[in-house]
Design an enzyme around this catalytic site. Structure first.
Site, PDB file in Angstrom:
ATOM      1  CG  ASP A  75      -2.047  -0.939   1.201  1.00  0.00           C
ATOM      2  OD1 ASP A  75      -2.066  -1.797   0.302  1.00  0.00           O
ATOM      3  OD2 ASP A  75      -2.922  -0.831   2.078  1.00  0.00           O
ATOM      4  CG  ASP A  76       0.202   3.789   2.193  1.00  0.00           C
ATOM      5  OD1 ASP A  76      -0.980   3.587   1.856  1.00  0.00           O
ATOM      6  OD2 ASP A  76       0.570   3.810   3.383  1.00  0.00           O
TER       7      ASP A  76
ATOM      8  CG  HIS B  84      -4.350   2.877  -0.750  1.00  0.00           C
ATOM      9  ND1 HIS B  84      -5.199   2.175   0.068  1.00  0.00           N
ATOM     10  CD2 HIS B  84      -3.398   3.399   0.079  1.00  0.00           C
ATOM     11  CE1 HIS B  84      -4.778   2.265   1.332  1.00  0.00           C
ATOM     12  NE2 HIS B  84      -3.702   3.012   1.368  1.00  0.00           N
TER      13      HIS B  84
ATOM     14  CG  HIS C  17      -3.435   7.428   2.676  1.00  0.00           C
ATOM     15  ND1 HIS C  17      -3.641   7.293   4.025  1.00  0.00           N
ATOM     16  CD2 HIS C  17      -3.057   6.204   2.251  1.00  0.00           C
ATOM     17  CE1 HIS C  17      -3.379   6.042   4.391  1.00  0.00           C
ATOM     18  NE2 HIS C  17      -3.040   5.359   3.337  1.00  0.00           N
TER      19      HIS C  17
ATOM     20  CG  HIS D 118       2.091  -0.091   4.488  1.00  0.00           C
ATOM     21  ND1 HIS D 118       1.811  -1.083   5.393  1.00  0.00           N
ATOM     22  CD2 HIS D 118       0.944   0.627   4.331  1.00  0.00           C
ATOM     23  CE1 HIS D 118       0.540  -0.977   5.779  1.00  0.00           C
ATOM     24  NE2 HIS D 118      -0.006   0.049   5.154  1.00  0.00           N
TER      25      HIS D 118
END
Ligand SMILES: [Zn+2]
Length: 216
Positions: free
Chosen positions: A18-19, A69, A73, A164
């Protein structure tokens, strides 16, 4: 549809990141995945897709899956409907423009935060809400040995594992994640696990973003 794991009767797991994409860590993780014939699923932030389109194209080219995603955020359970839609749709358009229209069908919410309204919106737009069944804990700032233990002591058939390759403000040190993966990937391979994309985990027909495979 909310997805937490794959079928227990297949010796396969999905590793998710993620991210990102991150100009520092994504390529390091891709190199490790390639070394152990693994494919991953990268839930990217639209803001970073616009900053680093070449990294996203490299992910597609290497057969990895890319999911949405959000753009920046936020905690989507706290945002209004309009900004929620903008967060999803701008990222989806960014990914479409990079040549993988199917990628917008997988969505993972920031902070794993979702509610009935978000689920309804995702269903209405034919997206899958992808959660996880095994938290590597790398977001807590753990050292590599703790990440390795978290994953290898709890992995099972159908696990969706969350890692991540960046964080929401891009300042995280992900060296422990990379170091842990250098141990986790060969260990999973030696244990007989196939390391596949989320779509492959969910369908024997293969990932919709995988080059050369049929689209569903
Ligand atoms: Zn996130």
């Amino acid at each position: 549809m909310t997805i937490w794991s794959g079928a227990p009767d297949q010796k396969a797991v999905a590793l998710t990141f993620d991210d990102g994409p991150s100009p520092v860590y994504t390529a390091q993780i891709m190199a490790l995945l390639q070394k152990y014939q693994a494919h991953g699923t990268f839930f990217v932030m639209g803001r970073r897709v616009e900053q680093y389109p070449g990294l996203v194209q490299a992910l597609f080219k290497a057969g990895h899956e890319v999911g949405n995603h959000s753009f920046s955020h936020p905690r989507l359970t706290k945002t209004g409907q309009l900004s929620r839609e903008q967060e999803l749709e701008r990222t989806a358009v960014d990914l479409d423009l990079l040549g993988c229209p199917q990628s917008q069908r997988l969505f993972r919410p920031p902070y794993s935060a979702f509610d009935d309204r978000l689920q309804a919106y995702l269903a209405h737009t034919h997206r899958r809400l992808v959660m996880w069944s095994l938290d590597s804990g790398d977001w807590k700032g753990l050292a590599a040995p703790a990440i390795i233990k978290n994953v290898l002591s709890r992995v099972r058939n159908g696990s969706i594992v969350i890692f991540h390759d960046s964080n929401e403000d891009a300042r995280a040190d992900r060296h422990p994640t990379v170091e842990a993966l250098s141990i986790i990937l060969p260990a999973l391979k030696a244990a007989g696990y196939r390391m596949v994309t989320v779509s492959e985990l969910l369908s024997r027909r293969g990932s919709p973003c995988h080059p050369g495979k049929a689209k569903d």
